[in-house]
Design a protein around this motif. Structure first.
Motif, PDB file in Angstrom:
ATOM      1  N   UNK A  47     -54.569  14.848  20.378  1.00  0.00           N
ATOM      2  CA  UNK A  47     -55.230  14.291  19.222  1.00  0.00           C
ATOM      3  C   UNK A  47     -55.634  12.861  19.540  1.00  0.00           C
ATOM      4  N   UNK A  48     -56.463  12.319  18.685  1.00  0.00           N
ATOM      5  CA  UNK A  48     -56.931  10.956  18.878  1.00  0.00           C
ATOM      6  C   UNK A  48     -55.790   9.970  18.660  1.00  0.00           C
ATOM      7  N   UNK A  49     -55.783   8.926  19.482  1.00  0.00           N
ATOM      8  CA  UNK A  49     -54.809   7.859  19.357  1.00  0.00           C
ATOM      9  C   UNK A  49     -55.549   6.531  19.226  1.00  0.00           C
ATOM     10  N   UNK A  50     -55.089   5.631  18.349  1.00  0.00           N
ATOM     11  CA  UNK A  50     -55.785   4.345  18.220  1.00  0.00           C
ATOM     12  C   UNK A  50     -55.560   3.459  19.425  1.00  0.00           C
ATOM     13  N   UNK A  51     -56.608   2.765  19.849  1.00  0.00           N
ATOM     14  CA  UNK A  51     -56.448   1.719  20.846  1.00  0.00           C
ATOM     15  C   UNK A  51     -55.898   0.459  20.165  1.00  0.00           C
ATOM     16  N   UNK A  52     -55.474  -0.461  20.961  1.00  0.00           N
ATOM     17  CA  UNK A  52     -54.875  -1.690  20.440  1.00  0.00           C
ATOM     18  C   UNK A  52     -55.965  -2.706  20.090  1.00  0.00           C
ATOM     19  N   UNK A  53     -56.834  -2.323  19.161  1.00  0.00           N
ATOM     20  CA  UNK A  53     -57.913  -3.216  18.760  1.00  0.00           C
ATOM     21  C   UNK A  53     -59.259  -2.514  18.853  1.00  0.00           C
ATOM     22  N   UNK A  54     -60.320  -3.277  18.631  1.00  0.00           N
ATOM     23  CA  UNK A  54     -60.345  -4.695  18.279  1.00  0.00           C
ATOM     24  C   UNK A  54     -59.735  -4.928  16.890  1.00  0.00           C
ATOM     25  N   UNK A  63     -69.677  -3.848  20.024  1.00  0.00           N
ATOM     26  CA  UNK A  63     -70.329  -4.682  19.016  1.00  0.00           C
ATOM     27  C   UNK A  63     -69.596  -4.458  17.697  1.00  0.00           C
ATOM     28  N   UNK A  64     -69.135  -5.557  17.107  1.00  0.00           N
ATOM     29  CA  UNK A  64     -68.529  -5.493  15.785  1.00  0.00           C
ATOM     30  C   UNK A  64     -69.568  -5.909  14.759  1.00  0.00           C
ATOM     31  N   UNK A  65     -69.718  -5.107  13.714  1.00  0.00           N
ATOM     32  CA  UNK A  65     -70.665  -5.475  12.673  1.00  0.00           C
ATOM     33  C   UNK A  65     -70.217  -6.785  12.033  1.00  0.00           C
ATOM     34  N   UNK A  66     -71.061  -7.793  12.144  1.00  0.00           N
ATOM     35  CA  UNK A  66     -70.774  -9.144  11.646  1.00  0.00           C
ATOM     36  C   UNK A  66     -69.685  -9.844  12.441  1.00  0.00           C
ATOM     37  N   UNK A  67     -69.257  -9.287  13.566  1.00  0.00           N
ATOM     38  CA  UNK A  67     -68.165  -9.906  14.316  1.00  0.00           C
ATOM     39  C   UNK A  67     -68.460 -10.176  15.766  1.00  0.00           C
ATOM     40  N   UNK A  68     -69.706  -9.941  16.206  1.00  0.00           N
ATOM     41  CA  UNK A  68     -70.068 -10.243  17.581  1.00  0.00           C
ATOM     42  C   UNK A  68     -69.565  -9.219  18.580  1.00  0.00           C
ATOM     43  N   UNK A  69     -69.450  -9.652  19.837  1.00  0.00           N
ATOM     44  CA  UNK A  69     -69.010  -8.794  20.924  1.00  0.00           C
ATOM     45  C   UNK A  69     -67.553  -9.054  21.265  1.00  0.00           C
ATOM     46  N   UNK A  70     -66.834  -7.981  21.592  1.00  0.00           N
ATOM     47  CA  UNK A  70     -65.490  -8.090  22.139  1.00  0.00           C
ATOM     48  C   UNK A  70     -65.422  -7.226  23.390  1.00  0.00           C
ATOM     49  N   UNK A  71     -64.508  -7.607  24.286  1.00  0.00           N
ATOM     50  CA  UNK A  71     -64.443  -6.924  25.580  1.00  0.00           C
ATOM     51  C   UNK A  71     -62.989  -6.669  25.952  1.00  0.00           C
ATOM     52  N   UNK A  72     -62.753  -5.509  26.579  1.00  0.00           N
ATOM     53  CA  UNK A  72     -61.435  -5.175  27.101  1.00  0.00           C
ATOM     54  C   UNK A  72     -61.580  -4.748  28.555  1.00  0.00           C
ATOM     55  N   UNK A  73     -60.762  -5.342  29.414  1.00  0.00           N
ATOM     56  CA  UNK A  73     -60.777  -4.991  30.835  1.00  0.00           C
ATOM     57  C   UNK A  73     -59.558  -4.173  31.228  1.00  0.00           C
ATOM     58  N   UNK A  74     -58.772  -3.740  30.233  1.00  0.00           N
ATOM     59  CA  UNK A  74     -57.575  -2.955  30.532  1.00  0.00           C
ATOM     60  C   UNK A  74     -57.503  -1.694  29.680  1.00  0.00           C
ATOM     61  N   UNK A  75     -58.658  -1.085  29.453  1.00  0.00           N
ATOM     62  CA  UNK A  75     -58.689   0.190  28.762  1.00  0.00           C
ATOM     63  C   UNK A  75     -58.419   0.123  27.280  1.00  0.00           C
ATOM     64  N   UNK A  76     -58.600  -1.045  26.666  1.00  0.00           N
ATOM     65  CA  UNK A  76     -58.407  -1.172  25.232  1.00  0.00           C
ATOM     66  C   UNK A  76     -57.053  -1.701  24.831  1.00  0.00           C
ATOM     67  N   UNK A  77     -56.210  -2.098  25.805  1.00  0.00           N
ATOM     68  CA  UNK A  77     -54.900  -2.653  25.469  1.00  0.00           C
ATOM     69  C   UNK A  77     -55.022  -4.056  24.899  1.00  0.00           C
TER      70      UNK A  77
END
Length: 683
Positions: A25-32, A335-349
Motif C-alpha cells: 500500500x502507499x506510504x507517506x514520504x517524510x514531506x514536503x 512544485x508546491x502550490x504557493x510554496x515554490x520548489x522543494x528538493x530531496x536528494x535522499x528519496x524523500x527522507x
C-alpha cells in the motif's frame, strides 16, 4: 502427488500474500512539510491547525512537530475552528463538524445545514454559522440542530461573521456589511462610507469595527457600523482578505498576494510583516500566550515579536499541495502550490527549499532535459537549472507570454506551451525561443507530447493539434475525440494518449488522425494528469486517485490502497518506486513491483506481468524467459488444476478463461530461470 504440490504452492502463496498485503500500500514520504493552513486554535493540551485539502493536525511543544489526526473526504477543508469547553467545532466544506476527543474523530452536525460553512461563532450560548451560499444559521442546542436566520439579508453568500458586544456583523459577497442587534433574527445593511460591495472579513477591537473590502481595502467604524471611513494608509490594493483578527491593541490581516500586515493605531498606518514567511498568501492568524501563529499557503509560522519576524513551524505537517513532481536521476523536485520548489536528494527522507535564483514563487511545470531542468512559471517565463535544481537562472529569451505551463522535446528540439501565447520553440537548449503558432486556433496550451518527430499540443477548448515540422505548421487532429477539453497528453510505444476533462482517456495509434475512448475500469473521467514510465500508463484525477494500465490503456485498475488523500496532481517513477503528488497530503510512495501483476519469488528483477487483472475472461502473461521452457498452470484455491501450458521460449502467452466461474485463481510459472505465483481475479 500433483494435487498435493498444487496445494502446497497455494499455501505458500497465501502466506506470502498475507505478509505482503500489509505492505502493498502507499506510504507517506517524510514531506514536503507545508499546506494551506486556514484555521488555528488551541487548548491546554494542543495547538490545532485545520488545512484546506490536508485534514486536521495538532501540535505540542514536547513533540515539536505536527501530526495529522484526521482526514476525511467529507470534510477535508477546515475554514474555521471554535473550541467550546471540551468540544472542537469546525466550519468545513461540508458544513459543521465537531470533535470531543481533541480532533481524532469528527461527527457532522448539519441538521438544517446543506452548505459549506466559512465561519462559526459562539455568543451568549448560541452558535452562529456563516455559510457560503445559504446565509446565517443559528443553533440553540449546542450546535446539534440549525435553523436559517436571514431576515433582511439581500444576499446569502457570506464570508465572515463577527460580534462586537451583543451586536452581530456579517461580511457578504456583493452587498457589503450587515448588522443584527437581536441575535440574528433581523439584519440591516450598514455600508455608509464603504464604496466596495464584496466584504470578506470583519473584526472588532479598540473601540472600532473593521471591515475588509475586496479591492477597496480596510474600513473602520467608531459608531457600531453607522458610518465607515477608509483605514488603508501603507497597505497595497488587495483583492482577497482571507483573515482579519484584533489582538491586544493591534489589528492583523492576512491577504492573498501580499501576505500579512498589521496596524498598531487602528488602521491609521499599516506595516508589512512577512519576514520569514515563504509565500505571500495569508490565510489565518491566531494569538496565544503572547505569540502569534500565521497560516499561509506554505505551512504555519510562529512569531514571538508581534510579527516582526517569523519562524517556520511546519515540521510534520504533511498537507502540502504538490502540483508537480519530477525525478532527475539523483533528486526528487516538487512544485508546491504557493510554496515554490522543494528538493530531496535522499528519496524523500529530507526536503529543502530549491528556489535560489527565482525572484517570485510562481512555478507551474518542471521538465528534465538531459542534464538540465526547465521550469515554467506563471508570470516569469522559463528558468533553467544545471545543478540538479540547487539554483536557477532565467532562460526565456524570445518568449513574449511569460505564462509557461508545459514542455516536450526530441533530440535537441525543445518546445514550451504557454497559457495565452501558444507554443515556443528552441533548438539551442532553451537559450533562445521563437513563437510557432501557425495553424493553432487557440493559444491556450494545456499539455505537450511527442511521438518521435511528431509533436502534439493539447488545448483546454480546441482539442489536439499536430506538427511535423517543428511547429512551423499545426493541424487539428480531433477525429473521434468527443471532448475537446484536453488536460494532459502522453506517449507510450508510439501511441498517443489524451486525458480529458469529463470523458476520460482517448488513444490514437495513427499520429492523432483517429482517437478511441479507453475507459474500461477507469474510476474518474476527469483526468488531471497522464504519465508513463515506459511500461505502464498512470492516470491521476481529483478524488478518484490513481489508476494504472499495463496493456496500453485497454484496461485500468485502481491502486489507492493506503492513500489518505486521493485528490492527485501528478505521479512519477524512479524505476523502483512510484511517487504520487497529492492536493493536500504531500507525497506518497509505493514500489513499482506492486503493480507487476506477477511477482517472482527468487528473481527480484523479473519483468513478468499479468494483465488485465481483474479479467473478464481473457488475460495475457508477458516477460516469460526467452530461453528454455516455462510451465504455466492455473489452479483454483482448492488446488484443482484448470489450465496448463508449456511454452518454448515464447515471451508472451494468452489464456481464454471465459468458461470458468467468477472468483480467485492461482497462476504459477515454473522454469529453470523463474518461479512466480500470483492471484488472478475473474469478474
Amino acid at each position: 502427488m500433483k494435487n498435493r504440490y498444487a496445494l502446497r504452492l497455494i499455501q505458500v502463496f497465501l502466506l506470502l500474500l498475507a505478509t505482503e498485503s500489509s505492505l502493498a500500500q502507499w506510504q507517506p514520504l517524510n514531506g514536503p512539510f507545508s499546506g494551506y493552513v486556514s484555521s488555528i486554535a488551541s487548548d491546554n493540551d494542543y495547538r490545532y491547525a485545520g488545512t484546506r485539502g490536508g485534514g486536521f493536525f495538532r501540535y505540542t511543544d514536547v513533540a515539536g512537530t505536527w501530526s495529522r489526526v484526521n482526514f476525511d473526504l467529507l470534510y477535508y477543508d477546515y475554514y474555521d475552528l471554535l473550541i467550546s469547553n471540551d468540544t472542537i467545532f469546525a466550519a468545513t466544506n461540508n458544513g459543521v463538524a465537531y470533535s470531543t476527543d481533541q480532533g481524532v474523530n469528527w461527527t457532522l452536525s448539519n441538521n438544517g445545514i446543506n452548505d459549506a460553512v466559512s465561519e462559526i461563532l459562539l455568543l451568549n450560548g448560541i452558535y452562529y454559522a456563516a455559510s457560503g451560499y445559504s446565509g446565517v444559521f443559528v443553533s440553540t442546542d449546542g450546535g446539534m440542530n440549525w435553523n436559517p436566520s436571514n431576515n433582511g439579508l439581500t444576499t446569502l453568500t457570506l464570508y465572515d461573521i463577527e460580534h462586537d458586544g451583543n451586536d452581530l456583523y456579517v461580511a457578504t459577497d456583493g452587498e457589503g456589511v450587515f448588522k443584527s442587534t437581536d441575535g440574528g433574527a433581523n439584519w440591516i445593511a450598514v455600508n455608509n462610507g464603504i464604496t466596495g460591495t464584496i466584504a470578506q472579513a470583519i473584526s472588532a477591537g479598540g473601540g472600532y469595527i473593521f471591515a475588509a473590502i475586496s479591492s477597496d481595502g480596510v474600513y473602520r467604524s467608531s459608531d457600531q457600523g453607522a458610518n465607515w471611513e477608509p483605514a488603508n494608509t501603507g497597505m497595497p490594493t488587495v483583492y482577497y482578505f482571507p483573515a482579519m483578527e484584533y489582538y491586544g491593541s493591534e489589528l492583523y490581516v492576512g491577504t492573498y498576494g501580499y501576505g500579512f500586515w498589521k496596524t498598531s493605531d487602528n488602521g491609521d498606518n499599516w506595516t508589512e510583516i512577512n519576514t520569514g514567511i515563504l509565500n505571500p498568501q495569508g490565510y489565518s492568524v491566531y494569538s496565544e500566550n503572547g505569540n502569534l501563529w500565521a497560516g499561509s499557503g506554505a505551512g504555519i509560522f510562529k512569531s514571538t515579536n508581534s510579527g516582526t519576524s517569523w519562524t517556520d513551524m511546519s515540521d510534520g505537517m504533511l498537507a502540502a499541495q504538490v502540483t508537480r513532481i519530477v525525478q532527475t536521476g539523483t533528486s526528487l523536485i516538487c512544485i508546491l502550490e504557493d510554496g515554490g520548489l522543494v528538493r530531496s536528494s535522499d528519496g524523500g527522507a529530507n526536503w529543502s527549499s530549491s528556489n535560489t535564483g527565482f525572484t517570485e514563487v510562481n512555478q507551474q511545470d518542471l521538465y528534465v532535459y538531459g542534464s538540465k531542468i526547465f521550469c515554467g512559471t506563471n508570470y516569469s517565463s522559463v528558468y533553467v537549472s544545471t545543478d540538479d535544481g540547487a539554483s536557477w537562472s532565467p532562460s526565456g529569451n524570445g518568449i513574449t507570454n511569460p505564462n509557461i505551463g508545459c514542455f516536450t522535446s526530441y533530440g535537441n528540439k525543445l518546445f514550451a506551451g504557454s497559457i495565452g501565447g501558444g507554443v515556443y520553440f528552441s533548438d539551442d537548449d532553451g537559450a533562445n525561443w521563437s513563437e510557432v503558432n501557425n495553424g493553432l486556433t487557440t493559444q491556450v496550451i494545456s499539455s505537450l507530447a511527442n511521438t518521435g518527430t511528431e509533436v502534439f499540443a493539447a488545448t483546454y477548448s480546441a482539442g489536439v493539434f499536430r506538427t511535423t515540422d517543428d511547429g512551423a505548421n499545426w493541424n487539428v487532429v480531433n477525429n473521434g475525440l468527443t471532448n475537446l477539453s484536453v488536460f494532459s497528453l502522453v506517449s507510450l510505444n508510439g501511441n498517443l494518449y489524451a486525458g480529458t476533462n469529463g470523458d476520460g482517456v482517448f488513444m490514437s495509434d495513427d499520429g492523432g488522425a483517429n482517437w478511441s475512448q479507453i475507459n474500461n475500469g477507469l474510476g474518474s473521467l476527469y483526468i488531471r494528469r497522464l504519465y508513463s514510465d515506459g511500461t505502464y500508463l498512470y492516470s491521476c484525477s481529483d478524488f478518484a486517485g490513481i489508476f494504472i494500465s499495463g496493456d496500453g490503456g485497454l484496461t485500468w485498475e485502481e491502486f489507492n490502497n493506503g492513500l489518505v488523500n486521493t485528490n492527485l496532481y501528478d505521479v512519477v517513477s524512479d524505476g523502483v518506486n512510484l511517487i504520487a503528488a497529492t492536493a493536500g497530503a504531500s507525497t506518497w510512495m509505493r514500489p513499482v513491483s506492486d503493480f507487476t501483476g506477477l511477482g517472482s519469488m527468487n528473481d527480484s528483477k523479473s519483468s513478468v506481468r499479468l494483465f488485465p487483472n481483474p479479467s473478464s475472461g481473457r488475460f495475457t502473461i508477458k516477460g516469460l524467459p526467452a530461453e528454455g521452457s516455462s510451465t504455466i498452470t492455473l489452479y483454483d484455491l482448492t488446488g484443482r488444476e484448470f489450465r496448463r501450458v508449456v511454452t518454448q521460449g515464447e515471451q508472451q502467452c494468452s489464456f481464454d478463461v471465459e468458461d470458468l466461474p467468477k472468483g480467485s485463481y492461482i497462476v504459477s510459472i515454473l522454469s529453470d530461470r523463474l518461479v512466480a505465483i500470483s492471484v488472478l481475479v475473474l469478474n
